[in-house]
Design a protein around this motif. Structure first.
Motif, short mmCIF file in Angstrom:
data_model
loop_
_atom_site.label_atom_id
_atom_site.label_comp_id
_atom_site.label_asym_id
_atom_site.label_seq_id
_atom_site.Cartn_x
_atom_site.Cartn_y
_atom_site.Cartn_z
N PHE A 93 0.73 6.94 -8.82
CA PHE A 93 1.57 7.81 -8.41
C PHE A 93 1.99 7.66 -6.76
N LEU A 94 3.13 6.96 -6.52
CA LEU A 94 3.17 7.21 -5.03
C LEU A 94 3.94 8.20 -4.53
N THR A 126 6.38 3.38 0.98
CA THR A 126 7.13 2.47 0.23
C THR A 126 6.03 1.57 -0.01
N VAL A 127 6.01 0.90 -1.24
CA VAL A 127 5.04 0.07 -1.93
C VAL A 127 6.21 -1.06 -2.65
N VAL A 128 5.63 -2.27 -2.56
CA VAL A 128 6.37 -3.49 -3.21
C VAL A 128 5.36 -4.09 -4.04
N THR A 184 9.94 3.74 -3.46
CA THR A 184 9.59 4.59 -2.37
C THR A 184 9.44 5.86 -3.04
N GLY A 185 8.19 6.60 -2.26
CA GLY A 185 7.75 7.90 -2.98
C GLY A 185 8.62 9.10 -2.73
N PRO A 186 8.77 9.95 -3.68
CA PRO A 186 7.88 9.98 -4.92
C PRO A 186 8.17 9.19 -5.94
N ALA A 187 7.30 8.32 -6.63
CA ALA A 187 7.61 7.57 -7.60
C ALA A 187 6.53 6.99 -8.26
N ALA A 206 -1.04 7.97 -2.18
CA ALA A 206 -0.95 7.87 -3.73
C ALA A 206 -2.07 8.56 -4.46
N GLY A 207 -1.65 8.68 -5.57
CA GLY A 207 -2.75 9.26 -6.59
C GLY A 207 -2.78 8.14 -7.77
#
Length: 174
Positions: free
Chosen positions: A3-4, A8-10, A27-30, A55-56
């Motif tokens: 849970f972002l 931003t993560v890729v 890009t969070g929340p996502a 993140a969780g």
């Protein structure tokens, strides 16, 4: 399940030639990489934060239980997966049918038009997302800049004229 919350993560994938492509970006929340969790198979990609992120984590079994027990969550996840599938289909079509300048123009037009900066990352990041070389991206961005469709700024790429930019996505543009 990641849970972002912010940042931003890729998804990263190494190419046979030693390069790296980023086939997905969140890009969070996502929720990052829902298909990998739902398939029960390991993802062929890794995850990397490209900005500061929080993140969780939720075990896959907990996520599946949440989908089963909560109709609103299930509906949201299914809608997100459908959007992702359609976007992936469009990206594949663009990758095999459009020249680089059209792919970049299309990518920039797909970003939220309410945001001042259409692409807040670097040219290298854009190249990795689109599976292009940095040189190819640089040349295409120079062409779009000369056409007054975009502006390169220290914060990224700003669309200055959506109509001009859209003209580069038309068939026959090279």
């Amino acid at each position: 399940m990641v849970f972002l919350l912010t940042g931003t993560v890729v998804a990263t994938h190494d190419t046979a030639s030693g390069g790296e492509v980023w086939p997905a970006r969140w890009t969070g929340p996502a929720i990052a990489d829902k298909p990998a969790v739902l398939s029960g198979e390991p993802s062929p990609t890794g995850l990397r934060a490209i900005t500061a992120a929080t993140a969780g984590l939720l075990p896959a079994a907990g996520f599946l239980r949440l989908l089963h027990d909560e109709p609103q969550v299930r509906a949201h996840v299914l809608a997100a997966l459908a959007r992702d599938a359609l976007a992936g289909r469009r990206e594949l079509l663009h990758a095999v049918t459009l020249p680089a300048v059209a792919r970049i123009a299309s990518c920039l037009l797909d970003q939220d038009p309410q945001r001042r900066t259409a692409w807040p990352g670097t040219q290298d990041e854009l190249a990795r997302v689109l599976g292009l070389s940095r040189v190819t991206v640089n040349r295409a961005l120079s062409r779009l800049t000369r056409a007054a469709a975009i502006q390169l700024t220290p914060g990224g790429i700003t669309v200055t004229d959506r109509t001009r930019l859209a003209a580069f996505t038309a068939p026959g543009i090279r």
